[in-house]
Design an enzyme around this catalytic site. Structure first.
Site, short mmCIF file in Angstrom:
data_model
loop_
_atom_site.label_atom_id
_atom_site.label_comp_id
_atom_site.label_asym_id
_atom_site.label_seq_id
_atom_site.Cartn_x
_atom_site.Cartn_y
_atom_site.Cartn_z
N ASN A 36 -12.00 2.02 5.05
CA ASN A 36 -11.91 1.48 3.69
C ASN A 36 -13.15 1.84 2.89
O ASN A 36 -14.26 1.84 3.41
CB ASN A 36 -11.60 -0.03 3.67
CG ASN A 36 -12.50 -0.89 4.53
OD1 ASN A 36 -13.05 -0.43 5.52
ND2 ASN A 36 -12.65 -2.14 4.15
N GLU A 38 -14.80 0.78 -0.61
CA GLU A 38 -14.77 -0.19 -1.71
C GLU A 38 -15.58 0.29 -2.91
O GLU A 38 -16.28 1.31 -2.85
CB GLU A 38 -15.26 -1.55 -1.19
CG GLU A 38 -14.33 -2.09 -0.11
CD GLU A 38 -14.65 -3.50 0.35
OE1 GLU A 38 -15.72 -4.04 -0.02
OE2 GLU A 38 -13.81 -4.06 1.07
N CYS A 47 -7.82 1.40 0.83
CA CYS A 47 -7.70 1.00 2.24
C CYS A 47 -7.89 2.20 3.17
O CYS A 47 -7.61 3.36 2.79
CB CYS A 47 -6.31 0.43 2.51
SG CYS A 47 -5.95 -1.14 1.72
N GLU A 49 -6.14 3.11 5.74
CA GLU A 49 -4.91 3.83 6.11
C GLU A 49 -4.56 4.88 5.06
O GLU A 49 -4.12 5.99 5.39
CB GLU A 49 -3.75 2.84 6.25
CG GLU A 49 -3.94 1.83 7.37
CD GLU A 49 -4.65 0.54 6.94
OE1 GLU A 49 -5.51 0.60 6.03
OE2 GLU A 49 -4.36 -0.50 7.54
N CYS A 89 -0.16 0.07 1.80
CA CYS A 89 -0.33 1.13 2.81
C CYS A 89 0.99 1.42 3.50
O CYS A 89 1.32 2.58 3.77
CB CYS A 89 -1.41 0.73 3.82
SG CYS A 89 -3.08 0.83 3.14
N1 THU Z 1 -7.97 -3.09 3.87
C1 THU Z 1 -7.65 -1.94 4.51
O1 THU Z 1 -8.47 -1.02 4.62
N2 THU Z 1 -6.40 -1.84 5.03
C2 THU Z 1 -5.43 -2.80 4.95
O2 THU Z 1 -4.30 -2.58 5.35
C3 THU Z 1 -5.76 -4.11 4.39
C4 THU Z 1 -7.08 -4.22 3.71
C5 THU Z 1 -9.31 -3.20 3.27
C6 THU Z 1 -9.31 -3.25 1.77
C7 THU Z 1 -10.62 -3.96 1.50
O3 THU Z 1 -11.66 -3.00 1.51
C8 THU Z 1 -10.79 -4.88 2.69
O4 THU Z 1 -9.93 -4.37 3.71
C9 THU Z 1 -10.46 -6.33 2.42
O5 THU Z 1 -9.19 -6.47 1.86
#
Ligand code: THU
Length: 134
Positions: A36, A38, A47, A49, A89
């Site tokens: 992820n 941000e 995300c 994925e 995702c």
């Molecule tokens: N996140 C993912 O990377 N994949 C997911 O399927 C759910 C959430 C990340 C997004 C954000 O950076 C953090 O997790 C909290 O939501």
């Protein structure tokens, strides 16, 4: 899953402090890492994925994705519950499954504990909206 654990260590998640790592195995044996990413403008982040599967589409067009491994949990402490991919995702992965006409197996876990498996993304997203509706 070892590749996903490695990918998780490079996640950039200073706002949620929730680190996600993802690894894809392609049919040619290549492993793609994602995590992820941000952003101070929160919705601009992505995300793990989707970072991984879009990297596969961008760099290995026409090469099928065989499986996806995901590991997720907070920076501090252990998280033993398997963490499934979010809805956005799932929708994105579904596009790749339908595009390549073969299933993508999913394996997902917390930071430790049991690994949950799904033989196909389709099993995690019934009633998929796809190109047939357009
Ligand atoms: N996140 C993912 O990377 N994949 C997911 O399927 C759910 C959430 C990340 C997004 C954000 O950076 C953090 O997790 C909290 O939501």
């Amino acid at each position: 899953m070892q590749a996903a654990i490695k990918a998780r260590s490079n996640a950039y998640a200073p706002y949620s402090n929730f680190l996600v790592g993802c690894a894809l195995l392609l049919e040619n044996g290549t492993i793609i890492h994602g995590n992820n990413q941000e952003n101070a403008a929160y919705p601009s982040g992505l995300c793990a994925e989707r970072v991984a599967i879009f990297a596969a589409g961008a760099n290995y067009p026409g090469v099928s994705v065989v499986k996806m491994a995901i590991t997720a949990g907070p920076v501090e402490g252990d998280f033993e519950e398997p963490v499934p991919p979010c809805g956005a995702c799932r929708q994105s992965i579904a596009e790749y499954e339908s595009r390549q006409s073969s299933p993508i197996e999913l394996l997902f876990m917390g930071t430790s504990g049991k690994v949950a498996r799904s033989k196909s993304l389709g099993d995690l997203l019934p009633l998929i909206f796809d190109r047939n509706y357009l």
